[in-house]
Structures are given as C-alpha cells and as structure tokens.
Design an enzyme around this catalytic site. Sequence first.
Site, mmCIF file in Angstrom:
data_model
loop_
_atom_site.group_PDB
_atom_site.id
_atom_site.type_symbol
_atom_site.label_atom_id
_atom_site.label_comp_id
_atom_site.label_asym_id
_atom_site.label_seq_id
_atom_site.Cartn_x
_atom_site.Cartn_y
_atom_site.Cartn_z
ATOM 1 N N LYS A 193 2.697 7.744 9.581
ATOM 2 C CA LYS A 193 3.713 6.806 9.135
ATOM 3 C C LYS A 193 5.101 7.303 9.566
ATOM 4 C CE LYS A 193 4.486 3.966 5.013
ATOM 5 N NZ LYS A 193 4.209 3.807 3.580
ATOM 6 N N GLU A 200 -5.052 -3.292 -9.332
ATOM 7 C CA GLU A 200 -4.474 -3.833 -10.554
ATOM 8 C C GLU A 200 -5.533 -4.179 -11.593
ATOM 9 O OE1 GLU A 200 -1.604 -4.302 -7.258
ATOM 10 O OE2 GLU A 200 -3.705 -4.875 -7.494
ATOM 11 N N ARG A 242 -3.133 -10.388 -10.011
ATOM 12 C CA ARG A 242 -4.418 -9.945 -9.476
ATOM 13 C C ARG A 242 -5.320 -9.380 -10.573
ATOM 14 N NH1 ARG A 242 -3.269 -7.089 -3.725
ATOM 15 N NH2 ARG A 242 -5.392 -7.827 -3.440
#
Length: 638
Positions: A284, A370, A398
């Site tokens: 990243k 979640e 969610r």
Amino acid sequence: MNTSTPLLDKVNSPAALRTLPEGDLRQLADELRTETISAVSQTGGHLGAGLGVIELTVALHYVFNTPADRLIWDVGHQCYPHKILTERRDRIRTLRQGGGLSGFTKRAESIYDPFGTAHSSTSISAGLGMAVARDLDEADNSVIAVIGDGAMSAGMAFEALNNAGSMNSRLIVILNDNDMSIAPPVGAMSAYLSRLLSSKSYMSLRSLGKHIAERFPKQLEKAAERAEEFARGFVTGGTLFEEMGFYYVGPIDGHNLEHLLPVLKNVRDAEDAGPVLIHVVTQKGKGYAPAEKSADKYHGVSKFDIVTGTQVKAKPNAPSYTKVFGQTLTKLADKDDKIVAVTAAMPDGTGVNIFQEKHPARSFDVGIAEQHAVTFCAGLATEGYKPFAAIYSTFLQRGYDQVVHDVAIQQLPVRFAIDRAGYVGADGQTHCGAFDITYLASLPDFVVMAASDEAELVHMVATAASIDDRPSAFRYPRGEGVGVDMPEEPEVLEIGKGRVLREGKTVAILSLGARLQESLHAADLLQAKGYSTTVADARFAKPIDADLVRRLARDHDVLITIEEGSIGGFATQVIDLLVREDLTQQVKVRPMYMPDAFLDQDKPEAQYEQAGLTAPHIVSTALTALGADTDVETPARA
C-alpha cells in the site's frame, strides 16, 4: 502534452494500452503512479490503495479485453488508476467533488465500472452472478474480481467463495494482499511456480492425474491427492482456497509485471479452469515515500504537497464529533470496567483508537464484519458488559438483521455509536447516513438519540452507558462540532425528554440532531419578519417527548420537524402521535427530512442546500404554511 507522462498521454483507453509492446508497460506504470499522486494531491481522497495496484491495473487492462471482460474492484477506493486508464483522465482532478467523478467505482459513470463497490466484500458475489449470466448466455468473456485482503475478512466474501467453489463457472478472483511487505517467497522461485501452476499443461496434467488416481485403490488415491496438495500448499499456501473449490495460484509479486503478465494470460486462456484465485502481494502506498512511511499508508488524505507529503488541513474551530465520542467513552471507562468498545475495521474513523490507547484489553477491532460485530456485542451484553458498537450509519445497515434478531428481540443493552449520520460530503451517496433513524426507530423498545452539538454528544454517551435494560443508539454527524462550551461532567439525560432553547408563539421548530443551529438561525430570520418562533431540541427520536410535541402543537400555528434522515424517521413518530390524538386540526405540521433520492458527492453545505435543509428553507416552509410572502433574505450570521 505532459512531459512527465509522455507515454500515458498517448494512452486514452484500455484499447490504446493494449497496442503497446510489453516492454513499455513499466514506463507506463511509473507514469500512471506519477499522475495518480498528482491528481490526489489536488483533490484529496484514498491514495495508498491506488498506489498499491498501479502495476496490477496496467496488467489487467493489458491482458483482458475490458469492458467486455468485467473487472470489479473491491473496495472501490483502489480504482483511481483504473479511472485514469478508462477514458476519465481528463476529469480525474474532479474526484470526490460536486459534479465530478465518484471516489469509488460507479455503474452510472462508466461502462468500465460494471459494479459499484464503495462498501466492501461484494465483488465475488457480484462477479459470480455475472459469470453465471455469461454462461447462461453462452458467451465467453472473463469476469475478474480484485478483492483486498481487508475485504476478504468479511463473511460475505467467504459465502461467495463457498458458492463459487461449488460451481464450475469460470471466475477469476484476485486477492490483493497488501497487509505485508514483499517477503522472500514472493520472488523468482514463487513466480516460476505460479507461472507453472497456472499453465495449460499443468492444469491439464493435474486433471489427468486426478482421473488416473481415481483408478487407484482408495488409499493410494487419497495418498496421491494429499501429496499433491501438500506440495502445492507448502509452496503456495493455497490449501484453504483449494478446499473451497478454487484453483489457487500464488503468491506473486504484484509490482513485478514480468511475474503478473504471464500468470494473468495463462488464467485468461484456461477455458475449463472453473473458479481461480490468484494471490497477489502488493504494498500500500508503493512508490511514494511519504505514503510508504505512514502508518496508514495514506489511506485517506486531504490535499497535500507532493514533495513533502504534508497534508493541507484547515485548523479546526471545534473538536470533531468522532474525537468527542472517543474521549468521552474513554473517561467513562476509566470509572467503569464493564465498558468495552467494538469497531468493524474503523478504529480511527470511529474514535475507538482513542479508547484503545487507554484500555487496549477492552477494545476490539473485528475487521470488516459488521454482522459479527453486532452479535459479538450481544454476547458481551449477556455477560453483564456494556458494549459500545462504534459503526458508521451506512455500515450498520449491513448488520441490521443482527440488530433485530440478536439485540432488539432479546432486549440486550448494546449501545450503538452511529458516526457519519447525515450527509458526508466527498464520500457521496454510498456513505451517507440517511436511514438509521428509520430502521432503528421501527424496532420495539429501542432508545434512539441524536446529538445536536458536541456537548449533547457527551451527555448521550453517558446516557447510553446508563441504559442497562434495552438497546440504545446515538447518532452524530461527520466533521467538527459547533463550538459550544463542553461540560465538565457528562449528564445522564432523562429518557424521552427534549429541551426548549427558545420560546415563541407562532412557529415551532422541533429539531432532531445537528440541524439545531440552522433551526436557531431560521428563528432569527423569522423573528426579523415578525414571527415569534419556538425552537426545541427533541434529543430522542424514540421514545419521543410526547408532552413536548403536544405543547408545541397546541400553542403554535405551525409545527416544523427537521431531521438529517430519510422519510419514515423522526417526523413519522411525531405525526403518528398527532394523528392518534387528533391534534393535526390545531396546527399545520410540516416535516422536513432528506429528499427521497441518493445525492452525489459534494461539499456537505452544498448537499444540505440541495436537500432543502438549511435555515432559509426552514423559513420558507414556515411562511408557506402561514400563507405569507416567502421571499427570504439571509442576513449574515452572528
């Protein structure tokens, strides 16, 4: 022509990219990285994820025939380089701005975005659907889902893997593993083996081997399978995905085009391969030193200086709501060892990182999960703990079934700290917190609060901590507070009781949440026109303050409710009471809420203007109800 990107300047589409010789792709990738950094330095946004997939983006569009071949990015914030290569470079400096490009993939924006992915872990499910549709149509295009390692932590990704592995549809899943550096196994030997394992000859040989093994006695057949699996698993680590029915290739260096291209070509050309997973290791923030050195690899940034990496941030006038929540919960936990904090991969975004520094043993980041987060909190609550589930409004959607089945029905005192309530600016429609009031207030015996300022948020955190017989939630917006004086000690609010800030006689404005300042400003404008106005802060969407609503209805000509939520929320609770008690004959009721539409990204103030939820809109609503002149002059605020 831009002298720093001469090759990229000639590549205005993936079709043009595919005309280049392979030897030019390294230069193109370097120029694409330069352009991505330059663009995001001007717009802000998600930088690190995009820099990590520069080479992968180039390789995918070079090998596959996009857009006929479907390419899904998951999560979509890694798609900036993809946008530059797919005929949107001329608009890339409008990223996340009003009227500009979305910060995520978006079907309405481009034929190269076959699926919108701003929430994570949906790509494999969507890709499988596309692959099955292709098979039903007897077509032969490829479907590729690029999923980040964080997105792979969600249960939905594994549900999709399990389903895809049980079918024979040709689906390519690329696991973008950017949670580690390029380790020694991701070198020449691994690249050679990945190339070999993805080749037609090995795939067909392996298939032949299986058929031959089936002729062996069972013990020998199992021994042969175990030996082959062990050899592949030892080298590649692919046993898990193989067990789920995928043909595993990797890990390979995601920044080495000489490793990427042959593997992608082999997989593209393997007609009967079924589902394939390619494990690609990336870094990243790759190629930009400030991002590589940053702890979060420049996940989300404001505008910045390219040379130094210094981000341009306005000096805050007040603490952010997120920070106030984190600090308040931490202080409460200093005195109460039963308080725990749970987040779903967003410790910094929710303020749980503040809590974590002081109480690491009572802080839990469960990953992008979640549903699990909600039920995990439910389990904690059954044992006498006081869990705070800190989840963005749009992400809590969610976990809604778990909120209903695992929390509300069982009356467990889970506390939901709902950040990013209302419009969120540059993140646009996918991250807008519009529906939580409606979907939570519809649940029996659920306490739903909304903070009108940062001081109120302090009180609501303490109030939620004190509620031990049912679930509760408190919502608050993104960004800074309004600059009110902060309380020395939090106050536990009386459940279902609002407060009156200004008394009047003609118009009553009943505000829930952060539109209170606009309501007070509207009262000033109405007062200037000669209309005495009451302003009240409801505090609770459920249970509503019935006595306050009755008084406002009986003592005023017009009652306006205003909230940063969709239809079916706070106004519905108020109107239901008024209708049941025949109070609508006494007062003209005018609800104000978010329009029944998904608004694109823009500055928050522009979004509220577009939504019709500003002070002048409140005034116009009141004057129209009164039958008065609706021209509204907007004097400067004090």
